[in-house]
Design an enzyme around this catalytic site. Structure first.
Site, PDB file in Angstrom:
ATOM      1  N   PHE A 129      22.961  62.900 -45.618  1.00  0.00           N
ATOM      2  CA  PHE A 129      24.093  63.070 -46.527  1.00  0.00           C
ATOM      3  C   PHE A 129      23.588  63.598 -47.875  1.00  0.00           C
ATOM      4  O   PHE A 129      22.560  63.135 -48.382  1.00  0.00           O
ATOM      5  CB  PHE A 129      24.770  61.716 -46.693  1.00  0.00           C
ATOM      6  CG  PHE A 129      26.114  61.747 -47.353  1.00  0.00           C
ATOM      7  CD1 PHE A 129      27.264  61.917 -46.601  1.00  0.00           C
ATOM      8  CD2 PHE A 129      26.228  61.575 -48.728  1.00  0.00           C
ATOM      9  CE1 PHE A 129      28.508  61.923 -47.218  1.00  0.00           C
ATOM     10  CE2 PHE A 129      27.463  61.585 -49.345  1.00  0.00           C
ATOM     11  CZ  PHE A 129      28.609  61.759 -48.587  1.00  0.00           C
ATOM     12  N   ASP A 198      19.958  54.364 -43.981  1.00  0.00           N
ATOM     13  CA  ASP A 198      21.290  54.373 -44.572  1.00  0.00           C
ATOM     14  C   ASP A 198      22.296  54.096 -43.458  1.00  0.00           C
ATOM     15  O   ASP A 198      22.376  54.854 -42.484  1.00  0.00           O
ATOM     16  CB  ASP A 198      21.553  55.729 -45.239  1.00  0.00           C
ATOM     17  CG  ASP A 198      22.900  55.763 -45.946  1.00  0.00           C
ATOM     18  OD1 ASP A 198      23.818  55.038 -45.509  1.00  0.00           O
ATOM     19  OD2 ASP A 198      23.040  56.520 -46.916  1.00  0.00           O
ATOM     20  N   TYR A 221      33.144  50.706 -48.363  1.00  0.00           N
ATOM     21  CA  TYR A 221      34.529  51.198 -48.298  1.00  0.00           C
ATOM     22  C   TYR A 221      34.865  52.010 -47.051  1.00  0.00           C
ATOM     23  O   TYR A 221      35.969  52.488 -46.921  1.00  0.00           O
ATOM     24  CB  TYR A 221      34.868  52.015 -49.550  1.00  0.00           C
ATOM     25  CG  TYR A 221      33.869  53.113 -49.880  1.00  0.00           C
ATOM     26  CD1 TYR A 221      33.894  54.315 -49.195  1.00  0.00           C
ATOM     27  CD2 TYR A 221      32.905  52.931 -50.865  1.00  0.00           C
ATOM     28  CE1 TYR A 221      32.971  55.312 -49.494  1.00  0.00           C
ATOM     29  CE2 TYR A 221      31.982  53.919 -51.169  1.00  0.00           C
ATOM     30  CZ  TYR A 221      32.018  55.112 -50.467  1.00  0.00           C
ATOM     31  OH  TYR A 221      31.115  56.082 -50.750  1.00  0.00           O
ATOM     32  N   LYS A 222      33.890  52.175 -46.153  1.00  0.00           N
ATOM     33  CA  LYS A 222      34.181  52.923 -44.917  1.00  0.00           C
ATOM     34  C   LYS A 222      34.613  51.932 -43.837  1.00  0.00           C
ATOM     35  O   LYS A 222      35.695  51.360 -43.935  1.00  0.00           O
ATOM     36  CB  LYS A 222      32.969  53.774 -44.546  1.00  0.00           C
ATOM     37  CG  LYS A 222      32.776  54.918 -45.546  1.00  0.00           C
ATOM     38  CD  LYS A 222      31.498  55.700 -45.341  1.00  0.00           C
ATOM     39  CE  LYS A 222      31.395  56.794 -46.411  1.00  0.00           C
ATOM     40  NZ  LYS A 222      30.045  57.320 -46.565  1.00  0.00           N
ATOM     41  N   ARG A 368      36.850  66.244 -38.342  1.00  0.00           N
ATOM     42  CA  ARG A 368      36.178  64.976 -38.105  1.00  0.00           C
ATOM     43  C   ARG A 368      37.214  63.883 -37.837  1.00  0.00           C
ATOM     44  O   ARG A 368      38.193  63.747 -38.580  1.00  0.00           O
ATOM     45  CB  ARG A 368      35.349  64.642 -39.343  1.00  0.00           C
ATOM     46  CG  ARG A 368      34.243  63.664 -39.141  1.00  0.00           C
ATOM     47  CD  ARG A 368      33.371  63.613 -40.372  1.00  0.00           C
ATOM     48  NE  ARG A 368      34.106  63.115 -41.527  1.00  0.00           N
ATOM     49  CZ  ARG A 368      33.560  62.395 -42.509  1.00  0.00           C
ATOM     50  NH1 ARG A 368      32.274  62.106 -42.497  1.00  0.00           N
ATOM     51  NH2 ARG A 368      34.280  61.975 -43.527  1.00  0.00           N
TER      52      ARG A 368
HETATM   53  C1  LIG Z   1      29.640  57.625 -47.823  1.00  0.00           C
HETATM   54  C2  LIG Z   1      28.184  57.837 -47.922  1.00  0.00           C
HETATM   55  C3  LIG Z   1      27.527  57.696 -49.148  1.00  0.00           C
HETATM   56  C4  LIG Z   1      28.310  57.360 -50.392  1.00  0.00           C
HETATM   57  O1  LIG Z   1      27.515  57.129 -51.517  1.00  0.00           O
HETATM   58  P1  LIG Z   1      28.182  56.436 -52.795  1.00  0.00           P
HETATM   59  O2  LIG Z   1      27.085  56.363 -53.774  1.00  0.00           O
HETATM   60  O3  LIG Z   1      28.655  55.065 -52.356  1.00  0.00           O
HETATM   61  O4  LIG Z   1      29.314  57.281 -53.259  1.00  0.00           O
HETATM   62  C5  LIG Z   1      26.155  57.871 -49.173  1.00  0.00           C
HETATM   63  N1  LIG Z   1      25.467  58.184 -48.051  1.00  0.00           N
HETATM   64  C6  LIG Z   1      26.074  58.327 -46.862  1.00  0.00           C
HETATM   65  C7  LIG Z   1      25.284  58.651 -45.655  1.00  0.00           C
HETATM   66  C8  LIG Z   1      27.449  58.172 -46.768  1.00  0.00           C
HETATM   67  O5  LIG Z   1      28.062  58.327 -45.597  1.00  0.00           O
END
Ligand SMILES: *Cc1c(COP(=O)(O)O)cnc(C)c1O
Length: 408
Positions: A129, A198, A221-222, A368
């Site tokens: 990500f 992660d 939050y997911k 998605r």
């Molecule tokens: C959603 C997500 C994030 C989000 O990062 P925030 O700092 O909480 O905004 C980071 N890494 C991955 C792989 C994600 O899916």
């Protein structure tokens, strides 16, 4: 599943037999949409508004500063950590809630750098990500690391005796491809490198076993449904807990925060990974949202997720043309979302949302669909594919303008 079985009643039957069907009733979802974006923003558990309203009106509004003790505000981060630990197969007192995922990655990666002085390589993959890559790049600059970003299938080949850290996202946010956590953790450890996972697209969607993994992070939050901007979490393996260093030395991570000492000294165990005052209302919302998982076996969550993703892929194969399934077909190699490639992804998704099916798009041209096992019904999978069929047959996507908002 055979072609003859493919009709709506098949999916209605699966819902009747679903041992987790009761979980959906714990959510407040608009009645007229099929929500397949819980992997981006989880929906609202029905009991959360009352809990948050109570926290605002009674705790903050009435008990004011006494609430830190009286309502356990101070220990919420640890409490949230305990609850998440069960979901990710971690031992108690190894997880603490707080900050954002990006900050958690920074803290964990920097902690790794301090545990492997002298090593100069960070291995990650190109599917990671973007915010993970950005945070890792920042740590690499400070630690003097060279970043090696490989193809996701080649990671093990690039881990060597100069590698300090292997930092990976377990489930790819675009394709849904899931890494073999145990195998890659072992590959890192063979070279005496550390590993950071992660879990943003895994936690709450499957059973997990961190095993020997050194560090992990994830978001609230997911699939955990903690609400917009809910705190993230960080995990540290017990063998590192008394030595791990937090690069952001704040008073919440201090051994004696209320002694107001002028010098920092690390708190006990995982507590030292905290930074400063947390968004307590968000932490309360996340903590309450985690009630949904009470008494739920994560292996059952995973079983339902496999069934949902399998049905989705099968229906796309059987009933749609022009879409390429980019998510691995082997259930062991995927997470809980399915992505379809189509050159007109953005306009097709906009037309599909107008038909009441909410997914999202990711570049370059992926639609998605998050199939969160807590609230997505089997019949939702059928509906999503049928309405997508309608959008394609009626070509309603051609009437969608190209314009878009800032959040996709
Ligand atoms: C959603 C997500 C994030 C989000 O990062 P925030 O700092 O909480 O905004 C980071 N890494 C991955 C792989 C994600 O899916």
């Amino acid at each position: 599943m055979t072609a003859a079985m493919v009709d709506r009643t098949h999916f209605e039957r699966l819902d009747r037999d679903d041992p987790l069907a009761h979980l959906r009733r714990r959510f407040s979802l608009p009645p007229d949409i099929v929500y397949l974006d819980g992997n981006s923003l989880g929906p609202l558990p029905s009991h959360v508004p009352e809990v948050v309203a109570d926290a605002v009106e009674l705790q903050w509004g009435t008990d004011l500063i006494k609430s830190w003790n009286r309502h356990g505000w101070w220990s919420l981060a640890a409490e949230v950590g305990q609850r998440i630990a069960r979901l990710i197969g971690a031992s108690p007192d190894t997880v603490i809630g707080g900050d954002t995922t990006t900050v958690a990655i920074y803290k964990a990666a920097w902690a790794a750098a301090r545990m492997r002085p002298g090593r100069r390589r960070l291995v990650t993959d190109t599917g990671n990500f973007p915010t993970d890559l950005y945070a890792l790049e920042g740590v690499a600059r400070q630690a003097g690391w060279e970043i090696v970003a490989t193809e996701p299938g080649d990671i093990a080949d690039f881990i060597d005796e100069d590698t300090a850290l292997v930092a990976l996202t377990h489930v790819d946010y675009r394709t849904g491809r899931k890494h073999d956590m145990a195998a890659l953790t072992e590959a890192a450890h063979r070279a005496e490198a550390l590993v950071l996972w992660d879990l943003c697209h895994s936690v709450g969607a499957m059973n997990l076993d961190l095993g020997e993994a050194d560090l992990a992070v994830g978001c609230g939050y997911k699939y955990l449904n903690g609400g917009p901007g809910a705190p993230a979490f960080v995990y540290v393996h017990p063998r590192h807990l008394e030595t791990v260093e937090n690069p952001i030395q704040g008073w919440w991570g201090h051994a004696r925060p209320f002694e107001m000492e002028t010098a920092w000294s690390p708190g006990k165990g995982i507590n030292r990974m905290q930074v400063g005052t947390q968004p307590i209302l968000s932490m309360i919302s996340l903590s309450a949202a985690l009630d949904v998982f009470d008494g739920v076996e994560m292996t059952e969550i995973r079983a339902k997720s496999e069934l949902l993703t399998e049905s989705f892929i099968h229906l796309v194969d059987e009933r749609l043309e022009g879409f390429e399934v980019v998510t691995p077909r082997d259930p062991r190699r995927r997470g809980s979302h399915v992505s379809l490639q189509h050159p007109e992804a953005r306009r097709i998704m906009a037309a599909l949302i107008a038909e009441g099916v909410v997914g999202d798009v990711r570049p370059p041209s992926l639609l998605r669909f998050g199939l969160a096992p807590t609230f997505v019904r089997h019949v939702d999978v059928w509906e999503a594919v049928e309405r997508l069929r309608k959008v394609m047959e009626e070509e309603s996507w051609r009437r969608v303008p190209a314009a878009e908002g800032p959040v996709t």
